[in-house]
Design a protein around this motif. Structure first.
Motif, PDB file in Angstrom:
ATOM      1  N   ILE A  77      51.728  26.744  39.757  1.00 41.31           N
ATOM      2  CA  ILE A  77      52.032  27.640  38.643  1.00 41.31           C
ATOM      3  C   ILE A  77      50.791  27.953  37.817  1.00 41.31           C
ATOM      4  CG2 ILE A  77      52.591  25.991  36.804  1.00 41.31           C
ATOM      5  CD1 ILE A  77      55.150  27.617  36.322  1.00 41.31           C
ATOM      6  N   THR A  78      49.753  27.125  37.912  1.00 35.17           N
ATOM      7  CA  THR A  78      48.494  27.402  37.227  1.00 35.17           C
ATOM      8  C   THR A  78      47.775  28.578  37.869  1.00 35.17           C
ATOM      9  OG1 THR A  78      48.267  25.069  36.610  1.00 35.17           O
ATOM     10  CG2 THR A  78      46.257  26.395  36.584  1.00 35.17           C
ATOM     11  N   MET A  79      47.798  28.641  39.185  1.00 37.55           N
ATOM     12  CA  MET A  79      47.031  29.628  39.937  1.00 37.55           C
ATOM     13  C   MET A  79      47.768  30.940  40.146  1.00 37.55           C
ATOM     14  SD  MET A  79      45.569  29.219  43.856  1.00 37.55           S
ATOM     15  CE  MET A  79      47.216  28.975  44.576  1.00 37.55           C
ATOM     16  N   VAL A  80      49.065  30.887  40.417  1.00 38.53           N
ATOM     17  CA  VAL A  80      49.784  32.065  40.906  1.00 38.53           C
ATOM     18  C   VAL A  80      49.785  33.245  39.935  1.00 38.53           C
ATOM     19  CG1 VAL A  80      52.109  32.906  41.454  1.00 38.53           C
ATOM     20  CG2 VAL A  80      51.160  30.953  42.677  1.00 38.53           C
ATOM     21  N   PRO A  81      49.946  33.059  38.608  1.00 37.20           N
ATOM     22  CA  PRO A  81      49.873  34.247  37.746  1.00 37.20           C
ATOM     23  C   PRO A  81      48.552  34.998  37.866  1.00 37.20           C
ATOM     24  CG  PRO A  81      50.915  32.456  36.579  1.00 37.20           C
ATOM     25  CD  PRO A  81      50.379  31.868  37.846  1.00 37.20           C
ATOM     26  N   THR A  82      47.451  34.284  38.032  1.00 32.80           N
ATOM     27  CA  THR A  82      46.172  34.974  38.206  1.00 32.80           C
ATOM     28  C   THR A  82      46.132  35.714  39.536  1.00 32.80           C
ATOM     29  OG1 THR A  82      45.050  33.032  39.199  1.00 32.80           O
ATOM     30  CG2 THR A  82      45.002  33.239  36.798  1.00 32.80           C
ATOM     31  N   LEU A  83      46.710  35.125  40.579  1.00 33.79           N
ATOM     32  CA  LEU A  83      46.784  35.812  41.868  1.00 33.79           C
ATOM     33  C   LEU A  83      47.685  37.038  41.791  1.00 33.79           C
ATOM     34  CD1 LEU A  83      47.054  32.849  44.408  1.00 33.79           C
ATOM     35  CD2 LEU A  83      45.005  34.112  43.730  1.00 33.79           C
ATOM     36  N   ALA A  84      48.780  36.919  41.052  1.00 30.70           N
ATOM     37  CA  ALA A  84      49.679  38.065  40.889  1.00 30.70           C
ATOM     38  C   ALA A  84      48.940  39.237  40.256  1.00 30.70           C
ATOM     39  CB  ALA A  84      50.888  37.663  40.045  1.00 30.70           C
ATOM     40  N   ALA A  85      48.067  38.944  39.299  1.00 25.30           N
ATOM     41  CA  ALA A  85      47.276  39.998  38.662  1.00 25.30           C
ATOM     42  C   ALA A  85      46.299  40.646  39.635  1.00 25.30           C
ATOM     43  CB  ALA A  85      46.527  39.428  37.464  1.00 25.30           C
ATOM     44  N   LEU A  86      45.808  39.855  40.598  1.00 21.59           N
ATOM     45  CA  LEU A  86      44.821  40.358  41.556  1.00 21.59           C
ATOM     46  C   LEU A  86      45.443  40.952  42.812  1.00 21.59           C
ATOM     47  CD1 LEU A  86      42.196  37.445  41.415  1.00 21.59           C
ATOM     48  CD2 LEU A  86      42.126  39.637  40.199  1.00 21.59           C
TER      49      LEU A  86
END
Length: 344
Positions: free
Chosen positions: A153-162
């Motif tokens: 959950i730490t990483m996925v929001p940033t990946l969703a943005a990219l």
């Protein structure tokens, strides 16, 4: 009108975070606390060794802990938050679902089940529609929703943005706080002056859950995202806050400035526990840092920084509070989404 809720596994570390986050919540009224048979019948202050950095709410301290069975939950409880150990949850949660309870669970069992929504409300709220598939296939009136692992959950929001730039391959190395292992999960002799380059099961969770979270639901079936993910998970001697070094390869050429803008502008949701800005991007390459930044947005905001260009994409760092955004807070937020979408 308040929604009456209960906590399964209320005396543990995540259960205590649930209690902290539910105090003065505008929608949820805490009405049930369950734990092991040895704790049943005691007041909460007698059953729990309180370790959260705020006092036990006075009304909760005097509540009676019950056994973790559907029969022990008082009438009128509509929603249950589960912080049970995954082995226990796999045996116990189905009984509550068969009795018609809606369960927002932090436990790791069934996260990758094809009919169970694995949800971050700001990222994939539409996956809640899997509940209808789940009810039809399993024949129960309740509903089971999971939040992802604290490192995922730490990483996925940033990946969703990219993802707009075409994610192909993601490599991540984590620096995870000791609270992620529970109070007795890592001894002081193991972690002081040390780092442990292995966390059992963590790498697989990051590699599979992230693809489910960013996958597409076609109304009948969820299709995993096609990106490849490789994770290396490490325990370090910080108390709270998982810091991660991410390397993302994209099909499109993207500059650090474009990536930073995409993260800053990635939308939040209009729910009580979601921060106004989901991702805070630091210009200082030395941030985010666990001690300095884990409490941003009451522990629910994702922080990112150090965005740089690589030959095939980008590298950057991201951080989140692992027991708030990564555990209890994530389940509470999913509960708010369930209420908003009319599943109670």
């Amino acid at each position: 009108m308040a929604v009456r809720v209960g906590i399964l596994g209320a005396t543990g570390a995540v259960g205590q975070r649930f209690i902290q986050l539910l105090e003065d919540h505008p929608t949820f009224e805490l009405a049930a606390l369950t734990a092991s048979e040895s704790s049943a019948g005691k007041t909460y202050k007698e059953a729990a060794k309180w370790r959260v950095n705020t006092p036990i709410p006075e009304d909760v301290a005097e509540m009676t802990v019950t056994e973790t069975t559907p029969e022990a939950v008082p009438d009128g409880v509509d929603l249950l938050f589960s912080s049970l150990p995954s082995g226990v949850a796999a045996d116990v949660e189905p009984g509550f679902l068969e009795e018609g309870y809606v369960v927002s669970s932090n436990s790791s069992n069934d996260r990758m089940a094809p009919d169970v929504p694995l949800t971050i409300p700001e990222v994939n709220p539409g996956h809640l529609e899997l509940i209808e598939v789940q009810r039809e296939e399993r024949g129960w009136d309740g509903a089971l929703v999971k939040n992802p692992n604290c490192s995922t959950i730490t990483m996925v929001p940033t990946l969703a943005a990219l993802d707009q730039f075409g994610l192909e391959n993601v490599n991540v190395s984590t620096l995870q706080a000791v609270s992620g292992a529970g109070y007795s999960g890592v001894t002081s002799m193991e972690i002081i002056d040390n780092a442990i380059p292995h966390i059992g099961g963590e790498e697989d969770k990051m590699e599979t859950e992230s693809r489910k979270l960013l996958g597409d639901f076609d109304g009948a079936e969820l299709h995993l995202h096609e990106m490849d993910v490789a994770a290396s998970c490490n325990r370090i001697p910080t108390l709270d806050g998982h810091l991660e070094n991410v390397f993302a390869e994209t099909t499109e050429d993207v500059s650090p400035e474009e990536a930073a803008e995409a993260m800053r502008e990635y939308p939040s949701v209009d729910l009580h526990s979601s921060p106004d800005q989901l991702i805070h991007v630091f210009e200082d390459p030395g941030r985010p840092q666990p001690r300095m930044d884990r409490e941003r947005g009451d522990g629910m905001q994702i922080s990112a920084g150090g965005i740089q260009k690589t030959a095939d994409g980008l590298k950057y760092n991201c951080l989140a509070h692992n027991t708030i955004r990564g555990a209890a807070g994530a389940s509470v937020l999913n509960g708010e989404l369930l209420v908003e979408e009319g599943y109670l």
